[in-house]
Design an enzyme around this catalytic site. Structure first.
Site, PDB file in Angstrom:
ATOM      1  N   SER A 144       1.014  -1.043   0.158  1.00  0.00           N
ATOM      2  CA  SER A 144       0.043   0.110  -0.054  1.00  0.00           C
ATOM      3  C   SER A 144       0.850   1.205   0.026  1.00  0.00           C
ATOM      4  O   SER A 144       2.060   1.139   0.647  1.00  0.00           O
ATOM      5  CB  SER A 144      -0.761  -0.041   1.353  1.00  0.00           C
ATOM      6  OG  SER A 144      -1.257   1.262   1.445  1.00  0.00           O
ATOM      7  N   TYR A 157      -0.357  -0.667  10.145  1.00  0.00           N
ATOM      8  CA  TYR A 157      -0.638  -1.262   8.837  1.00  0.00           C
ATOM      9  C   TYR A 157       0.517  -0.707   8.038  1.00  0.00           C
ATOM     10  O   TYR A 157       1.170  -1.503   6.992  1.00  0.00           O
ATOM     11  CB  TYR A 157      -1.994  -0.483   8.325  1.00  0.00           C
ATOM     12  CG  TYR A 157      -2.334  -0.701   6.973  1.00  0.00           C
ATOM     13  CD1 TYR A 157      -3.039  -1.751   6.631  1.00  0.00           C
ATOM     14  CD2 TYR A 157      -2.102   0.290   6.162  1.00  0.00           C
ATOM     15  CE1 TYR A 157      -3.400  -1.988   5.223  1.00  0.00           C
ATOM     16  CE2 TYR A 157      -2.420   0.235   4.743  1.00  0.00           C
ATOM     17  CZ  TYR A 157      -3.051  -1.015   4.207  1.00  0.00           C
ATOM     18  OH  TYR A 157      -3.524  -1.160   3.029  1.00  0.00           O
TER      19      TYR A 157
HETATM   20  P1  NAD Z   1     -10.724  -6.088   1.127  1.00  0.00           P
HETATM   21  O1  NAD Z   1     -10.744  -5.616   2.579  1.00  0.00           O
HETATM   22  O2  NAD Z   1     -11.735  -5.877   0.538  1.00  0.00           O
HETATM   23  O3  NAD Z   1     -10.075  -7.503   0.700  1.00  0.00           O
HETATM   24  C1  NAD Z   1      -9.266  -8.157   1.745  1.00  0.00           C
HETATM   25  C2  NAD Z   1      -9.532  -9.375   2.077  1.00  0.00           C
HETATM   26  O4  NAD Z   1      -8.669 -10.170   2.866  1.00  0.00           O
HETATM   27  C3  NAD Z   1     -10.989  -9.396   2.769  1.00  0.00           C
HETATM   28  O5  NAD Z   1     -12.038 -10.133   2.123  1.00  0.00           O
HETATM   29  C4  NAD Z   1     -10.642  -9.873   4.174  1.00  0.00           C
HETATM   30  O6  NAD Z   1     -11.839 -10.774   4.780  1.00  0.00           O
HETATM   31  C5  NAD Z   1      -9.617 -11.050   3.708  1.00  0.00           C
HETATM   32  N1  NAD Z   1      -8.663 -11.250   5.062  1.00  0.00           N
HETATM   33  C6  NAD Z   1      -8.470 -10.440   6.049  1.00  0.00           C
HETATM   34  N2  NAD Z   1      -7.710 -11.234   6.969  1.00  0.00           N
HETATM   35  C7  NAD Z   1      -7.674 -12.492   6.581  1.00  0.00           C
HETATM   36  C8  NAD Z   1      -7.102 -13.816   6.941  1.00  0.00           C
HETATM   37  N3  NAD Z   1      -6.596 -13.922   8.103  1.00  0.00           N
HETATM   38  N4  NAD Z   1      -7.191 -14.945   6.197  1.00  0.00           N
HETATM   39  C9  NAD Z   1      -7.790 -14.978   4.794  1.00  0.00           C
HETATM   40  N5  NAD Z   1      -8.554 -13.528   4.552  1.00  0.00           N
HETATM   41  C10 NAD Z   1      -8.278 -12.677   5.170  1.00  0.00           C
HETATM   42  O7  NAD Z   1      -9.628  -5.197   0.420  1.00  0.00           O
HETATM   43  P2  NAD Z   1      -9.086  -4.585  -1.083  1.00  0.00           P
HETATM   44  O8  NAD Z   1      -9.719  -3.421  -1.037  1.00  0.00           O
HETATM   45  O9  NAD Z   1      -9.806  -5.614  -2.088  1.00  0.00           O
HETATM   46  O10 NAD Z   1      -7.670  -4.461  -1.029  1.00  0.00           O
HETATM   47  C11 NAD Z   1      -6.888  -5.495  -1.677  1.00  0.00           C
HETATM   48  C12 NAD Z   1      -5.512  -5.260  -1.351  1.00  0.00           C
HETATM   49  O11 NAD Z   1      -4.942  -4.186  -1.790  1.00  0.00           O
HETATM   50  C13 NAD Z   1      -5.226  -5.428   0.244  1.00  0.00           C
HETATM   51  O12 NAD Z   1      -3.923  -6.186   0.393  1.00  0.00           O
HETATM   52  C14 NAD Z   1      -4.889  -3.978   0.456  1.00  0.00           C
HETATM   53  O13 NAD Z   1      -4.184  -3.897   1.906  1.00  0.00           O
HETATM   54  C15 NAD Z   1      -4.216  -3.443  -0.654  1.00  0.00           C
HETATM   55  N6  NAD Z   1      -4.712  -2.098  -0.669  1.00  0.00           N
HETATM   56  C16 NAD Z   1      -6.130  -1.905  -0.766  1.00  0.00           C
HETATM   57  C17 NAD Z   1      -6.201  -0.045  -0.950  1.00  0.00           C
HETATM   58  C18 NAD Z   1      -7.661   0.176  -1.110  1.00  0.00           C
HETATM   59  O14 NAD Z   1      -7.921   1.638  -1.170  1.00  0.00           O
HETATM   60  N7  NAD Z   1      -8.689  -0.553  -1.005  1.00  0.00           N
HETATM   61  C19 NAD Z   1      -5.354   0.690  -0.862  1.00  0.00           C
HETATM   62  C20 NAD Z   1      -4.062   0.287  -0.826  1.00  0.00           C
HETATM   63  C21 NAD Z   1      -3.694  -1.263  -0.705  1.00  0.00           C
END
Ligand code: NAD
Length: 261
Positions: A144, A157
């Protein structure tokens, strides 16, 4: 002359596949010829999506911080399709916002376990079950923008996502001689349903329009826009594909030009 699909015959695992980016990447992988294991903490959260994608997607329960679950997740791919070519370490948690003087060991470590350690566990499992023996494979981690400069009230984070970029380099160095690659996608804010609802809520609180809130948030982004889940998925799939065969150990921003490192 048309080229064969990029992922024909390839087997991929997508962790955290029930919400946001995960199901988008799973669907795109299958559309481009892959067979996909969609893993989620709760099976019911991902089963319907996998069924909707079709027989080339299966749903598996896996908490990525639990090594037994991770081994079983990889085992499911092996027993169904006999190999693993691609691992997308997408699962993550945001943790609870806290200033450093309020931070707790549990919040810090619980976040670290999902946002960094799990990538080690899942990578270890796919390497041992398939990639090392077959001398091929691609691992993609998801960091991120917070992992570059850090976000206020998100030490847990930011530190985990920063560490993940270094883990990516170590994995890349260790497995490169076996023809295996490891890279890291670094998204800025992604315009998910969660983000749209957040902008609506803040707009309501401030008595302005959601467009004005968005303009404020994207003001520091060179392209003045957020990425969509498809924008981020496009980079992840490129890094997972043979088109990126000489790219490894890299952390690549997909953020409209917010960070220029
Ligand atoms: P999201 O929260 O929709 O998806 C993450 C998923 O991981 C969720 O479904 C959650 O239930 C699952 N998860 C959490 N803990 C877990 C565990 N112990 N075992 C298995 N699954 C688990 O997030 P997203 O927006 O789809 O983001 C996807 C990736 O991109 C992530 O790594 C996030 O950190 C990164 N990211 C997202 C953003 C954003 O703006 N959404 C920004 C920067 C980085």
């Amino acid at each position: 002359m048309s080229r064969p699909p990029r992922f024909a015959g390839k087997v991929a695992i997508v962790t955290g596949a029930s919400t946001g980016l995960g199901p988008v990447m799973a669907r795109m992988l299958v559309e481009e010829g892959a067979m996909v294991v969609m893993a989620a903490r709760r099976l019911e959260m991902v089963a319907a999506e996998a069924e909707a994608i079709g027989p080339d997607a299966i749903a598996v329960q896996a908490d990525v911080t639990n090594e037994a679950d991770v081994i079983a997740m990889v085992g499911a791919a092996m027993s169904r399709w006999g190999q693993v070519d691609i691992l997308l370490n997408n699962a993550a948690v945001p943790g609870t916002d806290k200033f450093i003087w309020e931070q707790t060991v549990d919040n810090f470590l619980d976040t670290y376990k999902v946002d960094c350690m799990a990538a080690m566990l899942c990578s270890k499992a796919v390497l041992n079950a398939s990639m090392l023996e077959r001398k091929s494979g691609a691992i993609v981690n998801f960091s991120s923008g917070a992992g570059w400069d850090g976000l206020v009230r998100k030490s847990h984070y930011s530190a985990a996502k920063g560490a993940l970029r270094v883990l990516t380099k170590v994995i890349a160095k260790e497995v490169g001689e076996f023809g295996i690659r490891c890279n890291c996608v670094v998204p800025g804010a992604i315009e998910t349903e969660l983000m749209v609802n957040y902008m609506k809520r803040i707009a309501g609180e401030k008595g302005v329009t959601p467009e004005e809130i968005k303009a404020g948030l994207t003001g520091t982004v060179a392209l003045r826009t957020f990425s969509t889940t498809e924008d981020v998925a496009n980079l992840a799939l490129f890094l997972a594909s043979d088109e990126a065969r000489t790219i490894t150990g890299q952390s690549i921003n997909v953020d409209g030009g917010q960070v220029m490192s």
